[in-house]
Design a protein around this motif. Sequence first.
Motif, short mmCIF file in Angstrom:
data_model
loop_
_atom_site.label_atom_id
_atom_site.label_comp_id
_atom_site.label_asym_id
_atom_site.label_seq_id
_atom_site.Cartn_x
_atom_site.Cartn_y
_atom_site.Cartn_z
N SER A 38 0.85 -1.19 0.00
CA SER A 38 0.00 0.00 0.00
C SER A 38 0.88 1.24 0.00
O SER A 38 1.85 1.32 0.75
N SER A 39 0.50 2.18 -0.85
CA SER A 39 1.16 3.48 -0.89
C SER A 39 0.10 4.53 -0.58
O SER A 39 -1.06 4.20 -0.35
N VAL A 40 0.51 5.79 -0.58
CA VAL A 40 -0.42 6.88 -0.29
C VAL A 40 -0.80 7.53 -1.61
O VAL A 40 0.07 8.07 -2.32
N ALA A 41 -2.09 7.50 -1.95
CA ALA A 41 -2.58 8.11 -3.18
C ALA A 41 -2.59 9.64 -3.05
O ALA A 41 -2.54 10.16 -1.93
N LEU A 45 -5.55 8.89 0.66
CA LEU A 45 -6.03 7.57 1.03
C LEU A 45 -5.01 6.50 0.65
O LEU A 45 -4.23 6.69 -0.28
N PRO A 46 -5.03 5.36 1.36
CA PRO A 46 -4.11 4.28 0.96
C PRO A 46 -4.57 3.65 -0.34
O PRO A 46 -5.77 3.60 -0.63
N ALA A 73 4.66 6.98 -9.08
CA ALA A 73 4.39 8.40 -8.83
C ALA A 73 4.00 8.62 -7.37
O ALA A 73 4.46 9.59 -6.74
N GLU A 74 3.19 7.74 -6.83
CA GLU A 74 2.77 7.87 -5.43
C GLU A 74 3.97 7.73 -4.49
O GLU A 74 4.12 8.52 -3.55
N LEU A 75 4.82 6.75 -4.75
CA LEU A 75 5.97 6.54 -3.88
C LEU A 75 7.02 7.64 -4.03
O LEU A 75 7.73 7.95 -3.08
N ALA A 76 7.11 8.24 -5.21
CA ALA A 76 8.03 9.37 -5.40
C ALA A 76 7.54 10.59 -4.62
O ALA A 76 8.33 11.32 -4.04
#
Length: 192
Positions: A38-41, A45-46, A73-76
Amino acid sequence: MDLPAAPTDPAVFIEHALRRLETGVTDRRSPFHVIGLSSVAPSGLPRARSVVLRDCAPGEIRFHTDRRSAKCAELAADPRAAMLAYAAVDRLQIRAEGLVALHTGDAVAEAAWQNLGPSGREIYRTAAVPGAAVAADRADRLAEAAAIIHFTVAVMRFDVVDVLSLRSGGHQRASCRFDAAGRVTEAAFITA
């Protein structure tokens, strides 16, 4: 690799579970080969998805992704992530939280690319971004030399790991933190 029947040291219990997680790197039939991440959108939200476990070292895991993907993109934008792995046959759950570093076009990515087989490299040869519609004939293929620019190695370093072993005689759960060298610290049994 079985967990100790009656573990008395939470660090040993966690290290056994993490060695079990390592089976997912080389064994495609391992329940830990495909894990949840799970990343952060952008909405805050996850956002969860499955990733293939590519490497596992003390205090970290690695998976591959396409630099054009929403995940990348989310993780960057926000490197915080959570991992979930579960082996139903063992009744073993491993959760981890930490930060993800992305490697594209560097020595880490180049070494991983060289270890990929042709089918692994094929994934990155599409000209379309991940999630876009593609032609049935896949005529939008890039040359392999051009595909490497999309290949990304994601390295998740654990901050916290939680291991839960579901046992008929009573569940066993432990949690720990990791230091910068990937060593277990602050390990403790906690209520399941």
